[in-house]
Enzyme design. Structure first.
Site, PDB file in Angstrom:
ATOM      1  N   ASP A 119      -2.715 -10.040  -2.416  1.00 23.06           N
ATOM      2  CA  ASP A 119      -3.706  -9.906  -1.365  1.00 23.06           C
ATOM      3  C   ASP A 119      -5.217  -9.397  -1.505  1.00 23.06           C
ATOM      4  OD1 ASP A 119      -2.143  -8.582   1.675  1.00 23.06           O
ATOM      5  OD2 ASP A 119      -4.189  -7.465   0.840  1.00 23.06           O
ATOM      6  N   HIS A 159      -6.694  -7.125  -0.354  1.00 20.26           N
ATOM      7  CA  HIS A 159      -6.524  -5.339  -0.402  1.00 20.26           C
ATOM      8  C   HIS A 159      -5.473  -5.199  -2.193  1.00 20.26           C
ATOM      9  CE1 HIS A 159      -7.267  -6.256   3.361  1.00 20.26           C
ATOM     10  NE2 HIS A 159      -7.847  -5.244   3.371  1.00 20.26           N
ATOM     11  N   ASP A 195      -4.796 -13.031   3.040  1.00 20.31           N
ATOM     12  CA  ASP A 195      -6.105 -12.567   3.556  1.00 20.31           C
ATOM     13  C   ASP A 195      -7.301 -12.556   2.677  1.00 20.31           C
ATOM     14  OD1 ASP A 195      -4.780 -10.360   2.237  1.00 20.31           O
ATOM     15  OD2 ASP A 195      -4.934  -9.038   3.486  1.00 20.31           O
ATOM     16  N   HIS A 205       1.115  -0.850  -0.060  1.00 20.39           N
ATOM     17  CA  HIS A 205       0.127  -0.007  -0.080  1.00 20.39           C
ATOM     18  C   HIS A 205       0.726   1.548   0.037  1.00 20.39           C
ATOM     19  CE1 HIS A 205      -4.008  -2.415   0.388  1.00 20.39           C
ATOM     20  NE2 HIS A 205      -3.560  -2.656   1.039  1.00 20.39           N
TER      21      HIS A 205
END
Ligand SMILES: [Zn+2]
Length: 309
Positions: free
Chosen positions: A162, A164, A246, A125
């Protein structure tokens, strides 16, 4: 050739707070899973610190020094709403980025076939001048830049599974036609980026947003029909994996339904592609994964697949 495992004890000393999901216990879970006898063949190595100059290949130099200057001597400091640093965070972030650079060195030198970096904080991120989403520096992008600049591997690819979207990696790669970023991620979900029409300056970005509750079928279709064909078209010299776990059905932070088996399958497919495209050069680094049991099991399946390459 063996698979390398890069890690460092400093990665336990980034402590964002007692109720923060990105906790040292995550790394303990990964290490516990990789302590099984079946992982004895791993070439276990200590991650060096990345230098400021290595990190400054993807982040402005002033930003890097400012972040390091903000690391507190005691207590914690918030870099954003959910990115919190403690006294050990600077060293942990340097080791996390340094692990990916050293993994590139070892893979390019053919000391190892591929590598997994068991490190935290995560990185995908982190945008050029913004630490966010539990991430301080973008370790996978720092490693990709190292491959380009230290080893003359002109074309670098990152596959990010991931849950996200890896907004930071996408932002760093957006204007680099020789850098490829492909992501599966839940949508809608933090950080809100990753739409199909975000394609980069040269169609070098491939986003496959997945609806909540998507599982194995959607993941396999995204990888087989969209991401891997695009990777073949791109013709990378090295493939990185932003390995967040995740999207697992048991994860508390999101709502996808991936299984342990999915991580083995996806890793095998990526390794097959790398074998035909770039002599099997693959460097994977840990991103998210917040159910400790699912994280340990999924990371183990991922590393088993790397070792079988
Ligand atoms: Zn994540």
């Amino acid at each position: 050739m063996p698979t390398a495992l890069f890690t460092h004890k400093a990665c336990f000393d980034h402590i964002p707070g007692p109720s923060h999901p990105e906790a040292p216990a995550r790394l303990e879970a990964v290490h516990a899973a990789l302590s099984d006898k079946s992982f004895e063949p791993l070439d276990r190595r200590e991650a060096p610190r990345a230098t400021v100059d290595q990190i400054a290949r993807v982040h402005p130099h002033d930003f890097v020094t400012q972040v390091l200057d903000h690391i507190p001597e005691q207590g914690v400091v918030r870099l954003d709403a959910d990115t919190i640093v403690s006294p050990g965070s600077g060293e942990a972030a340097l080791r996390a980025a340094g692990a990916v650079c050293a993994a590139v060195d070892a893979v390019v030198a053919t000391e190892v076939q591929n590598a997994f970096c068991a490190v935290r904080p995560p990185g995908h991120h982190a945008e050029p001048a913004t630490s966010m989403g539990f991430c301080i520096f973008n370790s996978v992008a720092v490693g990709a830049a190292h491959a380009r600049e230290a080893h003359n591997l002109a074309r670098v690819a990152v596959i990010d599974f991931d849950v996200h979207h890896g907004n930071g990696t996408q932002a760093i790669f957006h204007n680099q036609p020789d850098s490829f970023f492909a992501s599966t991620h839940q949508s809608p979900l933090y950080p809100g980026t990753g739409a199909i029409n975000e394609r980069g300056c040269a169609n070098n970005i491939v986003n496959v947003p997945l609806a909540p509750y998507s599982g194995t079928d959607a993941f396999q279709e995204a990888l087989s029909k969209t991401i891997l064909p695009a990777l073949h078209m791109f013709r990378p010299d090295i493939v990185f994996i932003s390995a967040g776990f995740d999207a697992h059905a048991d994860d508390p932070l999101a709502s996808l339904n991936f299984t342990d088996d999915d991580y083995a399958w996806a890793t095998e497919r990526i390794l097959d592609a790398a074998a035909s495209l770039c002599e099997g050069r693959v460097v994977s680094t840990l991103e998210g994964g917040y159910n400790l049991s699912a994280l340990g099991r999924s990371a183990a399946r991922h590393v088993q697949a790397l070792m079988a390459a």
